[in-house]
Motif scaffolding. Structure first.
Motif, PDB file in Angstrom:
ATOM      1  N   CYS A 145      15.878  -2.865  57.974  1.00 17.15           N
ATOM      2  CA  CYS A 145      16.308  -2.530  56.602  1.00 17.15           C
ATOM      3  C   CYS A 145      16.305  -3.734  55.665  1.00 17.15           C
ATOM      4  O   CYS A 145      16.461  -3.580  54.454  1.00 17.15           O
ATOM      5  CB  CYS A 145      17.715  -1.949  56.609  1.00 17.15           C
ATOM      6  N   GLN A 150      30.836  -3.631  54.887  1.00 22.00           N
ATOM      7  CA  GLN A 150      31.508  -2.357  55.171  1.00 22.00           C
ATOM      8  C   GLN A 150      32.316  -2.437  56.467  1.00 22.00           C
ATOM      9  O   GLN A 150      33.463  -1.998  56.522  1.00 22.00           O
ATOM     10  CB  GLN A 150      30.478  -1.234  55.249  1.00 22.00           C
ATOM     11  N   ARG A 165      29.209   4.771  60.684  1.00 18.10           N
ATOM     12  CA  ARG A 165      27.773   5.028  60.480  1.00 18.10           C
ATOM     13  C   ARG A 165      27.339   4.298  59.221  1.00 18.10           C
ATOM     14  O   ARG A 165      27.971   4.439  58.163  1.00 18.10           O
ATOM     15  CB  ARG A 165      27.500   6.522  60.303  1.00 18.10           C
ATOM     16  N   PHE A 166      26.274   3.566  59.347  1.00 18.91           N
ATOM     17  CA  PHE A 166      25.771   2.853  58.167  1.00 18.91           C
ATOM     18  C   PHE A 166      24.559   3.599  57.632  1.00 18.91           C
ATOM     19  O   PHE A 166      23.595   3.863  58.354  1.00 18.91           O
ATOM     20  CB  PHE A 166      25.386   1.413  58.547  1.00 18.91           C
ATOM     21  N   MET A 167      24.654   3.936  56.353  1.00 14.72           N
ATOM     22  CA  MET A 167      23.581   4.721  55.737  1.00 14.72           C
ATOM     23  C   MET A 167      22.701   3.803  54.900  1.00 14.72           C
ATOM     24  O   MET A 167      23.205   3.063  54.041  1.00 14.72           O
ATOM     25  CB  MET A 167      24.247   5.787  54.845  1.00 14.72           C
ATOM     26  N   HIS A 168      21.398   3.824  55.175  1.00 17.23           N
ATOM     27  CA  HIS A 168      20.479   3.041  54.349  1.00 17.23           C
ATOM     28  C   HIS A 168      19.214   3.860  54.096  1.00 17.23           C
ATOM     29  O   HIS A 168      18.528   4.277  55.033  1.00 17.23           O
ATOM     30  CB  HIS A 168      20.114   1.728  55.053  1.00 17.23           C
ATOM     31  N   GLU A 169      18.954   4.075  52.801  1.00 13.63           N
ATOM     32  CA  GLU A 169      17.787   4.852  52.361  1.00 13.63           C
ATOM     33  C   GLU A 169      17.656   6.154  53.161  1.00 13.63           C
ATOM     34  O   GLU A 169      16.591   6.458  53.737  1.00 13.63           O
ATOM     35  CB  GLU A 169      16.522   4.011  52.472  1.00 13.63           C
ATOM     36  N   GLY A 170      18.774   6.870  53.286  1.00 14.43           N
ATOM     37  CA  GLY A 170      18.752   8.177  53.928  1.00 14.43           C
ATOM     38  C   GLY A 170      18.800   8.134  55.444  1.00 14.43           C
ATOM     39  O   GLY A 170      18.862   9.178  56.099  1.00 14.43           O
ATOM     40  N   ARG A 171      18.778   6.914  55.996  1.00  9.49           N
ATOM     41  CA  ARG A 171      18.809   6.835  57.470  1.00  9.49           C
ATOM     42  C   ARG A 171      20.185   6.376  57.920  1.00  9.49           C
ATOM     43  O   ARG A 171      20.817   5.542  57.254  1.00  9.49           O
ATOM     44  CB  ARG A 171      17.762   5.842  57.960  1.00  9.49           C
ATOM     45  N   LEU A 172      20.637   6.894  59.048  1.00 11.87           N
ATOM     46  CA  LEU A 172      21.954   6.525  59.564  1.00 11.87           C
ATOM     47  C   LEU A 172      21.792   5.553  60.727  1.00 11.87           C
ATOM     48  O   LEU A 172      20.913   5.723  61.573  1.00 11.87           O
ATOM     49  CB  LEU A 172      22.696   7.770  60.063  1.00 11.87           C
ATOM     50  N   GLN A 201      23.928   3.238  63.739  1.00  9.64           N
ATOM     51  CA  GLN A 201      25.183   3.094  64.478  1.00  9.64           C
ATOM     52  C   GLN A 201      25.111   1.785  65.257  1.00  9.64           C
ATOM     53  O   GLN A 201      24.033   1.365  65.687  1.00  9.64           O
ATOM     54  CB  GLN A 201      25.346   4.261  65.451  1.00  9.64           C
TER      55      GLN A 201
END
Ligand SMILES: Nc1nc2c(ncn2[C@@H]2O[C@H](COP(=O)(O)OP(=O)(O)OP(=O)(O)O)[C@@H](O)[C@H]2O)c(=O)[nH]1
Length: 703
Positions: A302, A313, A363-370, A372
């Motif tokens: 990412c 976060q 859960r880390f969300m980046h550009e629609g992807r999760l 862990q």
């Protein structure tokens, strides 16, 4: 003019106002005095003549003098009695006084024949009129004398003049007081302003003054007061800004910029306090070292900014579970530290489990992807037997390493064996880095001079030393990586790299300049290389490839490694010596049986173990050992070298003992090879003290 310029405002005003007024007044009075005197004199002369004539006419018309009473009445009627400066006398024909008015005077001159005459008589002007009978015989009846007392008149005028001067002086004194008061009202505020401005210069911005009645001074004061107020505002503003900046700097010095958590320095400070607390009060504190699992995956997939966001976060989420009295810090990268104050180990494990679960659930969300992740936590109890903060963090780090090693996302309580595991892990990492350094030529060659002491005309030696460059361009000393290289059999590779790169660097110099300023390079060979049968052909190949004369090279072997590989070493030494190469036995005296092996090793030089040399001037046993080595070497025709020479006294002692060469920080410090050799060709390289230019070197551990 010069004098005038030094005067104050008050003095100038006094001088300008009083002096001219005084001078003018005096001149005027003097002039007036003379005028007045002249006028009075003329008036009196006229009066005297008129009176004299009047009396002479009266007397004449009476034809004769009618006795004294008549004359006295006449005199009284003449009005002379009102005039203080005039006196009058009537005499008979023989000049005997008949009547007198005013001050007496005597006319003692022979009288002239004129009927009317003015005579000068001492301090008097005397007007004389002859009195004759009115009959035809015209007989002399007598004389009328009217005298003006000029001295009395002048004296009166003089006193009046002096009185007037007195009045003027008094007036001027009053005037001076007025001038002084006026000038003071100008100079006083100026003085006060000057004093206030002086205070201002030394940092006191409060220069407000009381209002003044002079408009000009008032305007000046108003302006200065405004400046003062402005400066006070500026100062207050600056003070606030500085305080803010200091507070910010204090905050930044203690906190991590990315997450806002406490940073490593602050955590270490608090760990130190905790350790002292444990030692003094037997308190219970626990330290946890936490490292995110596979964090680089986020960075790699990412990008770094996303990695940063994830760190932020996770820091925020974990902070919520941490008590106010605990310290949660970011140590760098994806590593965190948690100091649990006044906490038992069991409780600490409980907290660590909760933190691990929180990270697991995140859960880390980046550009629609999760994404862990997990977290590995190493726990160490802060106990009184721990030496320092470094030991606490090392133990926690080791425990965290074990947690990772156990499959990640684990919690591990420190156990003494963990240190061994971590050390091995670090060494394994060094194996990787050394191999990479050999491949990418990340090693750097340094060297240190060895200078002749007895025969100064002999060429110096330069001992080749190895360093490693780190990722930031810094230099890593050999002590950091050589132990790992030795443990994992990488020394032969390193020795070969050194030989090849030293020859490569020296080839042009030996070709062009070695005859003008000869020198010998000395290269260390490890024990492992001594046991390697392929080393000899490798060295021979290098001699021929780089066209280096073997006589320009000396190899250093340590006493212990030579003893371990005694047969191979003797063979190697014999073969290379036959080609002209020299050999030096390094660290001589460190082994127990040094002397017994010496006769089997055909070396040219003995380097005394630095441990004897260092304290030779203060330790008698060291001195005796050094002398013994020197004596044995001399009897075997071997030249000696003393390392660790750190002062002039040691140098003098070694020289006197007959030691042939000296090496040490007192003479010169290790420097990059090219730099040291360019110094060799530009300077007189007989024995010389170290210079500032070589101060860049670090503590040396010979390769
Ligand atoms: N985004 C970001 N990444 C950083 C920062 N500092 C270090 N890193 C990266 O964090 C990663 C740390 O990786 P490591 O802890 O060595 O390894 P890991 O991928 O977490 O794997 P394990 O720890 O073995 O589970 C490296 O890729 C570093 O480049 C930072 O300030 N921000």
């Amino acid at each position: 003019m010069q004098f005038f310029q030094t005067l104050s405002i008050q003095s100038r005003l006094l001088l300008l106002v009083i002096a001219p007024v005084f001078a003018l007044s005096c001149s005027f009075l003097l002039f007036d005095f003379q005028e007045q005197l002249q006028r009075d004199e003329e008036k009196l002369s006229q009066h005297a003549l008129t009176t004299a004539k009047f009396l002479s006419a009266v007397v004449h018309n009476q034809s004769e003098l009618h006795g004294r009473p008549y004359i006295d009445r006449l005199l009284k009627a003449s009005q002379l009695d009102r005039e203080p400066y005039l006196s009058l006398m009537i005499t008979d024909a023989d000049n005997r006084p008949l009547a007198q008015l005013g001050a007496s005077f005597i006319v003692n001159e022979s009288l002239p024949q004129q009927e009317t005459m003015v005579m000068q008589q001492a301090t008097h002007d005397v007007t004389m009129v002859r009195i004759f009978t009115s009959e035809s015989k015209h007989a002399l009846l007598g004389f009328v004398f009217v005298a003006i007392d000029k001295a009395a008149m002048i004296e009166d005028h003089r006193q009046a003049f002096i009185r007037n001067i007195g009045y003027i002086t008094l007036g001027l004194m009053l005037c001076s007081v007025l001038v002084y008061w006026v000038s003071r009202s100008i100079s006083q505020p100026i003085r006060e302003l000057t004093a206030a401005l002086k205070r201002f210069v030394v940092g006191n911005q409060h220069i407000s003054q009381v209002k003044n009645t002079l408009p000009e001074i008032n305007s000046l004061q108003t302006t200065i007061n405004e400046i003062s107020r402005e400066m006070q505002h500026v100062e207050a503003d600056m003070r606030h800004r500085i305080q803010d900046a200091q507070a910010q700097l204090r905050y930044q010095a203690r906190h991590d910029a990315l997450t806002g958590l406490v940073n490593r320095q602050e955590l270490e400070r608090r760990l130190q306090q905790a350790l002292e607390d444990v030692k003094q009060h037997r308190a219970n504190h626990v330290f946890c070292y936490m490292d995110l699992d596979q964090f680089r995956v986020i960075n790699d997939t990412c990008g770094h900014p996303a990695g940063d966001e994830m760190l932020r976060q996770i820091s925020m989420i974990l902070s919520q579970r941490i008590r106010a009295e605990d310290t949660f810090a970011r140590l760098g990268g994806d590593e965190f530290g948690l100091l649990l104050s006044y906490c038992q180990v069991e409780k600490a494990i409980e907290i660590a489990v909760q933190l691990r679960q929180m990270v697991e659930a995140f859960r880390f969300m980046h550009e629609g992807r999760l994404f862990q992740t997990g977290i590995s936590i190493g726990i160490v109890e802060v106990t009184a037997d721990l030496k320092d903060v470094g030991q606490i963090t090392r133990h926690a780090d080791a425990a965290c390493y074990v947690a990772k090693d156990n499959g990640r996302n684990q919690i591990h309580l420190f156990h003494p064996e963990d240190d061994v595991l971590l050390k091995r892990h670090v060494e394994m990492e060094w194996v990787l880095r050394i191999n990479e350094a050999i491949e990418h030529n990340d090693f750097v060659l340094y060297c240190q001079g060895i200078f002749p002491m007895q025969q100064k005309e002999l060429p110096p030696f330069y001992e080749i030393l190895i360093r490693k460059r780190d990722e930031h361009g810094g230099i890593i000393p050999p002590a950091e990586f050589l132990p790992s290289a030795e443990r994992y059999q990488l020394m032969t590779k390193i020795d070969r790299w050194v030989i090849q790169h030293a020859f490569m660097a020296l080839q042009p110099l030996f070709k062009s300049q070695s005859t003008t300023r000869p020198f010998i390079v000395s290269i260390n060979l490890s024990g492992m290389s001594l046991g390697d049968p392929t080393l000899l052909p490798y060295i021979q190949k290098c001699f021929s490839n780089y066209e280096i004369s073997p006589s320009h090279v000396c190899f250093e072997v340590t006493e212990t490694s030579a003893i371990i590989n005694i047969d191979n070493t003797i063979k190697l030494i014999t073969e290379l010596k036959a080609m002209g190469t020299r050999f030096m036995l390094d660290d001589f005296g460190s082994g127990m049986s040094s002397f017994s092996y010496l006769k089997h090793l055909p070396v040219d030089f003995l380097k005394m173990d630095g441990a004897y040399v260092k304290d030779i001037t203060i330790n008698k046993v060291d001195l005796a050992m050094a002398k013994a080595i020197q004596s044995v070497a001399e009897s075997m025709g071997i030249q000696t070298i003393a390392e660790y020479v750190e002062d002039q006294a040691t140098l003098d002692c070694l020289e006197e003992m007959g030691v042939a060469y000296a090496q040490g920080f007192y003479l010169n410090r290790p420097a990059p090879l090219s730099e040291a050799l360019s110094r060799h060709f530009s300077a007189n390289n007989t024995l010389q003290k170290s210079t500032a230019s070589s101060a860049s070197a670090t503590t040396d551990v010979s390769a």
